[in-house]
Design a protein around this motif. Structure first.
Motif, mmCIF file in Angstrom:
data_model
loop_
_atom_site.group_PDB
_atom_site.id
_atom_site.type_symbol
_atom_site.label_atom_id
_atom_site.label_comp_id
_atom_site.label_asym_id
_atom_site.label_seq_id
_atom_site.Cartn_x
_atom_site.Cartn_y
_atom_site.Cartn_z
ATOM 1 N N UNK A 199 0.855 -1.188 0.000
ATOM 2 C CA UNK A 199 0.000 0.000 0.000
ATOM 3 C C UNK A 199 0.888 1.233 0.000
ATOM 4 N N UNK A 200 0.250 2.367 -0.264
ATOM 5 C CA UNK A 200 1.034 3.602 -0.257
ATOM 6 C C UNK A 200 0.598 4.521 0.879
ATOM 7 N N UNK A 201 -0.692 4.720 1.023
ATOM 8 C CA UNK A 201 -1.162 5.716 1.983
ATOM 9 C C UNK A 201 -1.746 5.059 3.239
ATOM 10 N N UNK A 202 -1.928 5.899 4.271
ATOM 11 C CA UNK A 202 -2.505 5.410 5.528
ATOM 12 C C UNK A 202 -3.925 4.874 5.289
ATOM 13 N N UNK A 203 -4.679 5.568 4.440
ATOM 14 C CA UNK A 203 -6.056 5.114 4.217
ATOM 15 C C UNK A 203 -6.100 3.770 3.493
ATOM 16 N N UNK A 204 -5.143 3.588 2.548
ATOM 17 C CA UNK A 204 -5.070 2.257 1.901
ATOM 18 C C UNK A 204 -4.671 1.187 2.920
ATOM 19 N N UNK A 205 -3.750 1.559 3.812
ATOM 20 C CA UNK A 205 -3.306 0.586 4.824
ATOM 21 C C UNK A 205 -4.487 0.200 5.721
ATOM 22 N N UNK A 206 -5.279 1.201 6.107
ATOM 23 C CA UNK A 206 -6.447 0.923 6.960
ATOM 24 C C UNK A 206 -7.405 -0.030 6.245
ATOM 25 N N UNK A 207 -7.630 0.180 4.947
ATOM 26 C CA UNK A 207 -8.551 -0.680 4.184
ATOM 27 C C UNK A 207 -8.031 -2.113 4.119
ATOM 28 N N UNK A 208 -6.707 -2.264 3.857
ATOM 29 C CA UNK A 208 -6.143 -3.619 3.717
ATOM 30 C C UNK A 208 -6.102 -4.354 5.057
ATOM 31 N N UNK A 209 -5.895 -3.589 6.135
ATOM 32 C CA UNK A 209 -5.928 -4.210 7.465
ATOM 33 C C UNK A 209 -7.338 -4.737 7.732
ATOM 34 N N UNK A 210 -8.345 -3.911 7.421
ATOM 35 C CA UNK A 210 -9.737 -4.341 7.646
ATOM 36 C C UNK A 210 -10.053 -5.571 6.792
ATOM 37 N N UNK A 211 -9.539 -5.577 5.543
ATOM 38 C CA UNK A 211 -9.812 -6.708 4.642
ATOM 39 C C UNK A 211 -9.077 -7.971 5.089
ATOM 40 N N UNK A 212 -8.009 -7.801 5.879
ATOM 41 C CA UNK A 212 -7.196 -8.949 6.308
ATOM 42 C C UNK A 212 -7.722 -9.645 7.552
ATOM 43 N N UNK A 213 -8.805 -9.134 8.133
ATOM 44 C CA UNK A 213 -9.350 -9.740 9.357
ATOM 45 C C UNK A 213 -10.233 -10.936 8.986
#
Ligand code: CTP
Length: 420
Positions: free
Chosen positions: A266-280
Motif C-alpha cells: 500500500x502507499x497511503x494510511x487510508x489504503x493501509x487501513x482498508x487492507x488491514x480491515x480486509x485482512x481480518x
C-alpha cells in the motif's frame, strides 16, 4: 540444568568465519559444541581453530568415523540436543530438502532424530531463486527451523537478503529452539504438522503492518517518514518461521517478501487501513508501520509549479485514521493487539500513555535516542497492563524471534482451543 549439546555443521561459504564467533558464544554460555566441517567449509575455517575453541574433536569426513567403536555417525547425529547448520549454503539446503547423504554433514542431517536449525547464507540471487525458496518451504514443512537471512552488502558486492544472521542472533535462535526442543523428533514417516513448541504459532493467523506510508501532495511529491520497514519485515519473517499464516501490509519499502508471507503493498494510511480491515479476522495484529499522522488535505492532479512570484503554496493537512486505535474498537479486534512506538525520550511513560490511548494490549516501545530509525538493532520495552519487560539491545531479527515466543505464549493463554 544439564549441559546443552550442540552439533554444529559448518557449510562452505565466506560467512563460515562467523561460526568461530558462534562457537565462542555457545561455549561461553556453557554449552558443549561438536563441529562438523563440510569439505567446502574446510576452505574457509580450519579444523584446528574450531577444535581449539570448541575444546572438542572436529569431524570432516565419514572416514573420521571409521572407528565406529569410538563414535559412529548415528551416535554423533543423536547425542546432541540440537543440530545447527551455520552457514547453511544453498547447496546444503538443497541436499537437506531432497534427503541426500553423500558426505558426513548430509549423512548426519538425514540420520538425526534431533531438531534442526539452519542459518542460511548465500548470494542474494541464490536466496531469491525459486529453487531455494522451494527447498526452504519443504524443510519448514519437515519441521526444520530455517532462519531468515540478514539483508545487506554481500561479500560478492551485491546487496539484499542472504547474509548469515549475526552470531548473536543465531545464539538467540538456538536458545529458543533448546527451550522447546523435544528429546527426539518422532519417527512417523510424516512431517509433524501438529502445533509444537518448535512451531509455536502453527495454526495462528498474524497480521503485520510495516514501513512508512506516503501521502501524496501532487504526482511527484509526498509526505513520508524515515521508517525502513526492517523491523516489521523481520517480525513477519519470524512469525512465518514460527509456523503462523502471515499477512504483511507493507508501505513503500524496497524489501523482499520474507518466505511464507503473504504481502499486500500500500502507499497511503487510508489504503493501509482498508487492507488491514480486509485482512481480518486475525488472532494477533502487530502494528509496526510508521503511519503518517497527516496527509495533504488536497492532492493536486498536476504538479504544483513555482509561479516566480516568491509566494509559497499553502499546504493544508488533514488527520489520517488511526489504524491501531480503530482496530482496538472494531468488532473483529484480534485477541492480541500490539502497537509499536519509536520514542526519543521518556520512553516508558510515553508507551504507557499510548497503551491507554490506543486500546491495545502491548506497546513495544523502541528507544531511538541512541540508534536512529533504519539501524540494524533495537532496544525494546514491552509495556502492558502487567508491567514492563525490558530487553537488551538486540539485532532486529532477534527482537522479532523473541517477540514471537512471547506472542505464542500469550495466544496460548488467551485462545487455548483455537487449534485443531
Ligand atoms: N498507528 C496507526 N495509525 C496511525 C498512527 C499510528 O495504526 N495513524 C500505530 C502505529 O503503527 C504504531 C502505534 O500506532 O503501532 C504508535 O504509533 P505512533 O506514531 O508512535 O503513535 P502516534 O499516536 O502517532 O503518536 P506520536 O504523537 O508519538 O506520533
Amino acid at each position: 540444568m544439564p549441559t546443552k549439546r550442540i552439533l554444529l555443521i559448518i557449510g562452505g561459504g565466506i560467512a563460515a568465519y562467523k561460526s568461530i564467533e558462534l562457537v565462542r558464544l555457545l561455549r561461553k554460555a556453557g554449552m558443549t559444541v561438536r563441529c562438523v566441517l563440510t569439505r567446502a567449509g574446510e576452505q574457509f575455517v580450519t579444523p584446528l581453530t574450531l577444535a581449539a575453541l570448541s575444546e572438542n574433536k572436529v569431524y570432516t569426513s565419514l572416514f573420521d568415523l571409521k572407528d565406529e567403536v569410538e563414535m559412529g555417525h548415528i551416535q554423533l547425529s543423536r547425542e546432541a540436543d540440537l543440530v545447527v547448520v551455520a552457514p547453511a549454503t544453498a547447496d546444503l539446503l538443497a541436499k537437506m530438502a531432497t534427503g541426500q547423504a553423500d558426505d558426513l554433514a548430509t549423512t548426519l542431517l538425514l540420520a538425526t532424530d534431533k531438531p534442526v536449525l539452519a542459518a542460511p547464507a548465500m548470494n542474494v540471487r541464490m536466496w531469491l531463486h525459486a529453487a531455494t525458496q522451494r527447498n526452504i518451504a519443504t524443510l519448514r514443512g519437515d519441521g526444520v527451523t530455517v532462519m531468515a537471512p540478514d539483508e545487506g552488502e554481500m561479500a560478492c558486492g551485491e546487496y539484499g537478503p542472504g547474509r548469515l544472521p549475526e552470531p548473536e542472533a543465531i545464539k538467540q535462535a538456538i536458545d529458543e529452539a533448546l527451550a522447546h526442543a523435544p528429546a527426539s523428533v518422532p519417527l512417523t514417516g510424516q512431517p509433524d504438522f501438529a502445533p509444537s513448541r518448535h512451531r509455536p504459532l502453527y495454526g495462528r493467523r498474524i497480521l503485520v503492518t510495516a514501513g512508512p506510508t506516503h501521502e501524496p501532495i501532487d504526482p511527484v511529491r509526498y509526505i513520508a517518514n524515515r521508517s525502513s520497514g526492517k523491523q516489521g519485515f523481520a517480525i513477519a519473517a519470524a512469525a512465518a518461521e514460527a509456523g503462523a499464516e502471515v499477512l504483511l501490509v507493507a508501505g513503500p519499502v524496497p524489501l523482499p517478501t520474507p518466505p511464507g508471507v503473504t504481502r499486500v503493498d500500500v502507499e497511503t494510511a487510508r489504503e493501509m487501513a482498508d487492507e488491514v480491515a480486509a485482512g481480518l479476522p486475525s488472532d494477533a495484529a502487530i502494528m509496526v508501520a510508521a503511519v503518517a499522522d497527516w496527509r495533504a488535505a488536497d492532492t493536486h492532479a498536476q504538479k504544483i509549479k513555482k509561479d516566480g512570484s516568491g509566494q509559497v503554496p499553502p499546504l493544508a493537512l488533514a488527520e489520517n485514521p488511526d489504524i491501531l486505535a480503530g482496530l482496538a474498537k472494531s468488532a473483529q479486534r484480534p485477541a492480541l493487539l500490539i502497537g509499536f512506538a519509536a520514542e526519543t525520550n521518556d520512553v516508558i511513560d510515553h508507551a504507557r500513555a499510548k497503551l491507554a490511548k490506543k486500546g491495545c494490549d502491548w506497546i513495544v516501545a523502541n528507544d531511538v535516542s541512541a540508534d536512529p530509525m533504519g539501524g540494524e538493532t533495537n532496544r525494546v520495552h514491552i509495556v502492558s497492563q502487567d508491567g514492563v519487560d525490558s530487553w537488551d539491545r538486540l539485532p532486529k531479527q532477534a527482537v522479532a524471534r523473541k517477540l514471537m515466543e512471547k506472542i505464542a505464549d500469550e495466544l496460548d493463554a488467551r485462545l487455548p482451543p483455537a487449534r485443531d
